[in-house]
Write a protein that holds these residues in place. Structure first.
Motif, PDB file in Angstrom:
ATOM      1  N   LYS A   1       0.610  -1.126  -0.574  1.00 51.84           N
ATOM      2  CA  LYS A   1       0.288   0.039   0.037  1.00 51.84           C
ATOM      3  C   LYS A   1       0.930   1.081  -0.413  1.00 51.84           C
ATOM      4  O   LYS A   1       0.364   1.986  -0.470  1.00 51.84           O
ATOM      5  CB  LYS A   1      -1.273  -0.236   1.287  1.00 51.84           C
ATOM      6  CG  LYS A   1      -1.549   1.305   1.122  1.00 51.84           C
ATOM      7  CD  LYS A   1      -2.914   1.642   2.296  1.00 51.84           C
ATOM      8  CE  LYS A   1      -4.009   2.375   1.821  1.00 51.84           C
ATOM      9  NZ  LYS A   1      -3.018   3.165   1.652  1.00 51.84           N
ATOM     10  N   GLN A   2       1.435   1.098   1.250  1.00 53.87           N
ATOM     11  CA  GLN A   2       2.436   2.413   1.153  1.00 53.87           C
ATOM     12  C   GLN A   2       3.435   2.182  -1.042  1.00 53.87           C
ATOM     13  O   GLN A   2       3.426   3.534  -0.910  1.00 53.87           O
ATOM     14  CB  GLN A   2       4.005   2.166   1.854  1.00 53.87           C
ATOM     15  CG  GLN A   2       4.660   3.332   2.656  1.00 53.87           C
ATOM     16  CD  GLN A   2       6.500   2.949   3.098  1.00 53.87           C
ATOM     17  OE1 GLN A   2       6.061   1.716   3.154  1.00 53.87           O
ATOM     18  NE2 GLN A   2       7.175   3.160   2.047  1.00 53.87           N
ATOM     19  N   LEU A   3       4.188   1.500  -0.750  1.00 53.29           N
ATOM     20  CA  LEU A   3       4.197   1.866  -2.379  1.00 53.29           C
ATOM     21  C   LEU A   3       3.677   2.518  -3.645  1.00 53.29           C
ATOM     22  O   LEU A   3       3.749   3.272  -4.404  1.00 53.29           O
ATOM     23  CB  LEU A   3       5.334   0.386  -2.881  1.00 53.29           C
ATOM     24  CG  LEU A   3       6.557  -0.190  -2.306  1.00 53.29           C
ATOM     25  CD1 LEU A   3       6.724  -1.095  -2.071  1.00 53.29           C
ATOM     26  CD2 LEU A   3       7.343   0.916  -2.625  1.00 53.29           C
ATOM     27  N   VAL A   4       2.497   1.825  -3.214  1.00 49.88           N
ATOM     28  CA  VAL A   4       1.480   2.034  -4.634  1.00 49.88           C
ATOM     29  C   VAL A   4       1.145   3.535  -3.892  1.00 49.88           C
ATOM     30  O   VAL A   4       0.832   4.323  -5.351  1.00 49.88           O
ATOM     31  CB  VAL A   4      -0.073   1.381  -4.235  1.00 49.88           C
ATOM     32  CG1 VAL A   4      -1.570   1.998  -4.976  1.00 49.88           C
ATOM     33  CG2 VAL A   4       0.494  -0.295  -4.868  1.00 49.88           C
ATOM     34  N   ASP A   5       0.830   3.996  -3.203  1.00 48.58           N
ATOM     35  CA  ASP A   5       0.010   5.580  -2.797  1.00 48.58           C
ATOM     36  C   ASP A   5       1.561   6.063  -3.134  1.00 48.58           C
ATOM     37  O   ASP A   5       1.189   7.202  -4.074  1.00 48.58           O
ATOM     38  CB  ASP A   5       0.445   5.497  -0.808  1.00 48.58           C
ATOM     39  CG  ASP A   5      -1.586   5.174  -0.857  1.00 48.58           C
ATOM     40  OD1 ASP A   5      -2.124   4.481  -1.603  1.00 48.58           O
ATOM     41  OD2 ASP A   5      -1.843   5.166   0.374  1.00 48.58           O
ATOM     42  N   GLU A   6       2.643   5.731  -2.985  1.00 51.01           N
ATOM     43  CA  GLU A   6       3.904   6.132  -2.988  1.00 51.01           C
ATOM     44  C   GLU A   6       3.482   6.578  -4.927  1.00 51.01           C
ATOM     45  O   GLU A   6       3.340   7.735  -5.018  1.00 51.01           O
ATOM     46  CB  GLU A   6       5.067   6.268  -2.624  1.00 51.01           C
ATOM     47  CG  GLU A   6       5.333   6.632  -1.390  1.00 51.01           C
ATOM     48  CD  GLU A   6       7.172   6.232  -1.199  1.00 51.01           C
ATOM     49  OE1 GLU A   6       7.004   5.672   0.424  1.00 51.01           O
ATOM     50  OE2 GLU A   6       7.967   5.134  -2.576  1.00 51.01           O
ATOM     51  N   VAL A   7       4.024   5.808  -5.746  1.00 44.95           N
ATOM     52  CA  VAL A   7       3.936   5.456  -7.084  1.00 44.95           C
ATOM     53  C   VAL A   7       2.460   6.939  -7.508  1.00 44.95           C
ATOM     54  O   VAL A   7       2.679   7.436  -8.390  1.00 44.95           O
ATOM     55  CB  VAL A   7       3.720   4.500  -7.408  1.00 44.95           C
ATOM     56  CG1 VAL A   7       2.904   3.635  -7.656  1.00 44.95           C
ATOM     57  CG2 VAL A   7       4.984   4.767  -8.328  1.00 44.95           C
ATOM     58  N   LEU A   8       1.810   6.097  -6.682  1.00 45.98           N
ATOM     59  CA  LEU A   8       0.073   6.986  -7.388  1.00 45.98           C
ATOM     60  C   LEU A   8       0.331   8.769  -7.550  1.00 45.98           C
ATOM     61  O   LEU A   8      -0.136  10.019  -8.191  1.00 45.98           O
ATOM     62  CB  LEU A   8      -1.146   6.889  -6.711  1.00 45.98           C
ATOM     63  CG  LEU A   8      -1.761   5.581  -7.149  1.00 45.98           C
ATOM     64  CD1 LEU A   8      -3.044   5.168  -6.040  1.00 45.98           C
ATOM     65  CD2 LEU A   8      -2.146   5.336  -8.705  1.00 45.98           C
ATOM     66  N   ALA A   9       1.153   9.314  -6.212  1.00 46.90           N
ATOM     67  CA  ALA A   9       1.428  10.729  -5.803  1.00 46.90           C
ATOM     68  C   ALA A   9       2.532  10.412  -6.855  1.00 46.90           C
ATOM     69  O   ALA A   9       2.175  12.539  -7.281  1.00 46.90           O
ATOM     70  CB  ALA A   9       1.483  10.842  -4.878  1.00 46.90           C
ATOM     71  N   ALA A  10       3.283  10.562  -6.991  1.00 49.17           N
ATOM     72  CA  ALA A  10       4.621  10.705  -8.361  1.00 49.17           C
ATOM     73  C   ALA A  10       3.794  11.041  -9.077  1.00 49.17           C
ATOM     74  O   ALA A  10       3.816  12.036  -9.465  1.00 49.17           O
ATOM     75  CB  ALA A  10       5.348   9.488  -7.839  1.00 49.17           C
ATOM     76  N   VAL A  11       2.954  10.416  -9.825  1.00 47.51           N
ATOM     77  CA  VAL A  11       2.255  10.722 -11.040  1.00 47.51           C
ATOM     78  C   VAL A  11       0.962  11.093 -11.165  1.00 47.51           C
ATOM     79  O   VAL A  11       0.235  11.908 -12.244  1.00 47.51           O
ATOM     80  CB  VAL A  11       2.068   9.201 -11.716  1.00 47.51           C
ATOM     81  CG1 VAL A  11       3.123   7.935 -11.936  1.00 47.51           C
ATOM     82  CG2 VAL A  11       0.577   8.389 -11.569  1.00 47.51           C
ATOM     83  N   GLY A  12       1.187  12.875 -10.011  1.00 46.82           N
ATOM     84  CA  GLY A  12       0.129  13.245 -10.191  1.00 46.82           C
ATOM     85  C   GLY A  12      -1.827  12.666  -9.694  1.00 46.82           C
ATOM     86  O   GLY A  12      -2.488  13.583 -10.187  1.00 46.82           O
ATOM     87  N   LEU A  13      -1.590  11.358  -8.795  1.00 42.42           N
ATOM     88  CA  LEU A  13      -2.958  11.486  -7.984  1.00 42.42           C
ATOM     89  C   LEU A  13      -3.019  11.418  -7.269  1.00 42.42           C
ATOM     90  O   LEU A  13      -1.676  10.827  -6.654  1.00 42.42           O
ATOM     91  CB  LEU A  13      -3.507   9.949  -9.223  1.00 42.42           C
ATOM     92  CG  LEU A  13      -3.444   9.822 -10.914  1.00 42.42           C
ATOM     93  CD1 LEU A  13      -3.514   8.449 -11.564  1.00 42.42           C
ATOM     94  CD2 LEU A  13      -4.502  10.483 -11.103  1.00 42.42           C
TER      95      LEU A  13
END
Ligand SMILES: Nc1ncnc2c1ncn2[C@@H]1O[C@H](COP(=O)(O)OP(=O)(O)OP(=O)(O)O)[C@@H](O)[C@H]1O
Ligand SMILES: Nc1ncnc2c1ncn2[C@@H]1O[C@H](COP(=O)(O)OP(=O)(O)O)[C@@H](O)[C@H]1O
Ligand code: SF4
Ligand code: SF4
Ligand SMILES: [Mg+2]
Ligand SMILES: [Mg+2]
Lengths: 326, 326
Positions: free
Chosen positions: A134-146
């Protein structure tokens, strides 16, 4: 020939494609989709690959990943030959290379939630701890602007094409790959979303230290993000060179045609109707000699008799043409 | 030839009424080309479907569409059908929308000609071959027996254009005719449309999201945003001095061939507003870099610039535009 090319850094290239051939059998005949392509991409570099529909760009990308096994030739990733790898070794290697597709909506499973879609590569890679995932998914989604809180529970159809492409990029980034093949990532998007996604790819590239193979049919789009550009026609490379140099002084008549076809947003630049005749011939029976000769204004007898090899015409610029423009 | 007066289209949706087209006024004269430009979802297709009277059943249409001296909204379905086959033709983004996959190219062309021009079989066949040749299809006689799926995307679009042109229409609406195609094929199809338009002295509406496409190929441009026309001008005047920040932003978002690689594109952030939740103020205000308090509170009307032909809807028009994006 490619061995004359020196990559920008002194290190060995991250990706080296050597004399790659990919053929598809169709009934008793053969589609010559990729016919002897060699190229190198240095670590940290973006190589643009441009050419018309059906010229073999996606096939090349898929063969690099071994999603389609090449008929012959080598694909060296970080010095190791992927064509010789099988099973787990190949799977481990593939984690370091990801693919982003043209149609963002179609490449997302319509029945799965965004959080699961982005977490899927982690599951496959064996990241068992749900909190870690969950932490990795959240980080990467935030990185792409979502906003992870707003998107993880929703389904793909609730998002626009541009947002789906962001999700695809997040999914490609989640395993922290070194190399991404972007197969026409912006062709299906309109002008304003296209600019957003191109900027995002550039930002992700510097943030995650990526190396990119960027495929498109529009040279203007390719130039915006690429250090070097390779031009492909009917399964073969016509020209390779630094982006600006290639635009300023194209050596191959086909590169010149592609540049001329770019719509210029200036009413004083009248579109010219010169060389853009015809469509590519069938890759089932490609023309003898130079494959571009049926559309080339400079073609002569030698062009149908002899296949032009890539050779250096200017520093870092290679062309496969008997009568180059420079 | 065509005059669109105060046309509005509303669609009932579960989320409430969706205003797809919001009181649009446009005119196109014989022999003239109007470009309609805007992002996806801004109402371009709904506007063209309103003109063609091909709206979804539940759509509510108001206003007037005067074509060739008659009000299309008052015509009987039978009269409309006749008109659409003959004087009013359309080419869609996906040529398969207008082609029948189970009929040969020849059957489709010949039937159209027989139905609308009442030609006999032999004359219709001869005319079909001429039409296919005119749209640049090699070996047209042989193509008559082929099915759409046996042709490339570019060839299919040529056939769709041939069918659209077959009955000598007075107005041709081309709705993103090249968005699905390569840049080279796009250039060919746009050349073809321009050539036929001049030769037949047709009126044409060319719909696209790319300002580069309309620059050299239209007489006038209407920029649409959130269902409204937000700027309208003769093409040279528009590119010389854009007034509406949205038009400027659309232009700036295009990758420029004269920019160095890795130059960030000035993308328009965010998305157009939800069309079921119209904004009180200027619909571009959430994304506009010039927005002030008034823009959020009040909707700007179309105002005249130097000439009555140049109109824009903005409280703070761009004053000194150098012709290219800032
Ligand atoms: N599975 C397959 N079987 C047979 N032929 C194929 C297959 N996949 C691709 N081809 C053919 O190989 C050639 C190259 O295809 P490829 O998809 O790589 O082109 P592309 O440059 O990516 O084109 P596009 O822009 O249309 O995706 C084409 O002629 C295509 O029709
Ligand atoms: N059949 C339909 N029912 C409901 N809404 C629709 C329908 N078709 C289009 N719309 C909506 O109408 C608006 C304008 O759409 P459209 O004219 O297709 O835009 P464009 O052609 O510029 O992409 C969009 O918000 C779209 O979602
Ligand atoms: S080799 Fe001949 S046909 Fe091929 S691009 Fe050069 S001049 Fe044209
Ligand atoms: S009215 Fe205001 S928000 Fe709208 S485009 Fe003009 S400056 Fe921008
Ligand atoms: Mg492809
Ligand atoms: Mg549309």
């Amino acid at each position: 020939m490619m061995q004359q090319y020196q990559p920008a850094t002194s290190h060995a290239p991250l990706l080296e494609v050597d004399n790659l051939v990919v053929e598809y059998p169709v009934g008793a005949r053969t589609v010559h989709a990729v016919s002897g392509v060699s190229l190198q991409i240095a670590r940290g570099e973006t190589l643009g690959l441009v050419g018309e529909s059906g010229c073999g760009k996606s096939t090349l990308g898929r063969a690099v990943l071994q999603l389609r096994r090449p008929t012959s030739g080598k694909v060296l990733f970080d010095g190791q030959d992927l064509t010789a790898m099988q099973g787990d070794t190949l799977r481990l290697m593939r984690r370091r290379v990801q693919l982003i597709f043209q149609d963002p909506i179609a490449s997302l499973n319509p029945r799965r939630r965004i959080g699961d879609i982005v977490a899927e590569p982690l599951m496959i890679a064996g990241v068992k701890d749900p909190a870690k995932r969950k932490q990795l998914v959240d980080e990467v989604l935030a990185a792409v602007g979502l906003d992870p809180a707003l998107v993880v529970g929703r389904l793909p159809h609730e998002f626009s094409g541009g947002q789906c492409q962001r999700i695809c990029i997040a999914r490609a980034l989640v395993l922290n790959p070194e190399f991404i093949i972007c197969d026409e990532p912006v062709s299906a998007l309109d002008v304003s979303i296209r600019a957003q996604i191109l900027n995002l790819l550039e930002e992700m590239k510097s943030r995650f230290g990526l190396t990119l193979l960027f495929i498109a049919h529009d040279l203007a789009v390719v130039k915006a993000v690429s250090d070097r550009v390779a031009v492909m026609y009917l399964g073969r490379l016509c020209e390779v060179g630094p982006s600006e140099q290639l635009f300023a002084k194209p050596a191959h008549p086909y590169t010149a045609l592609l540049i001329e076809a770019i719509p210029v947003p200036d009413p004083d630049v009248r579109p010219t109707e010169t060389v853009r005749v015809g469509e590519p011939p069938s890759p089932i029976a490609p023309p003898s000699g130079c494959r571009f000769r049926t559309r080339c204004p400079r073609a002569d007898a030698r062009c149908s008799a002899e296949m032009p090899e890539l050779r250096v015409v200017a520093p870092g610029q290679l062309v496969a043409c008997h009568h180059p423009l420079i | 030839m065509l005059s669109v007066e105060n046309v509005a289209v509303e669609l009932p949706t579960p989320r409430g009424n969706l205003r797809a087209v919001d009181h649009v006024n446009l005119t196109v004269g014989a022999g003239r080309t109007l470009g309609v430009v805007g992002e996806s979802g801004c109402g371009k297709t709904m506007l063209s479907r309103a003109i063609l009277q091909l709206l979804p059943k539940k759509a509510k249409l108001s206003g007037r569409v005067m074509f060739d001296g008659q009000d299309l909204l008052q015509l009987s379905p039978e009269k409309l059908r006749k008109l659409r086959g003959r004087s009013l033709a359309v080419v869609f983004q996906d040529p398969m929308t207008s082609l029948n996959p189970v009929l040969t190219i020849g059957t489709q062309l010949i039937e159209t000609l027989q139905e609308h021009l009442e030609l006999d079989q032999a004359t219709a066949t001869k005319r079909s071959v001429e039409l296919l040749a005119a749209v640049g299809i090699p070996a047209p006689e042989q193509r008559l027996t082929q099915y759409p799926h046996q042709l490339s995307g570019g060839m299919r679009q040529r056939v769709a254009i041939a069918i659209a042109l077959s009955c000598e229409p007075k107005l041709l609406i081309a709705d993103e005719p090249t968005t699905a195609l390569d840049v080279t094929i796009q250039a060919q199809i746009l050349d073809l449309l321009a050539r036929e338009q001049r030769r037949r002295h047709m009126a044409m509406i060319l719909i696209t999201h790319d300002l580069g496409v309309v620059a050299g190929r239209t007489d006038e441009v209407a920029v649409m945003y959130a269902g409204r026309v937000v700027e309208r001008a003769p093409t040279p005047a528009l590119f010389k001095k854009m007034r509406m920040p949205y038009t400027e932003a659309l232009l700036a978002a295009l990758p420029r061939i004269d920019a160095a690689p890795h130059t960030p594109l000035p993308a328009i952030s965010g998305r157009p507003p939800d069309p079921t939740r119209p904004l009180k103020g200027c619909s571009f205000s959430p994304r506009c870099r010039y927005a002030v308090a008034r823009c959020h509170a009040e909707k700007p009307d179309l105002a005249e610039a130097e000439t009555p032909a140049h109109q824009y809807a903005c409280f703070h028009p761009i004053e000194n535009h150098a012709g290219a994006a800032a």
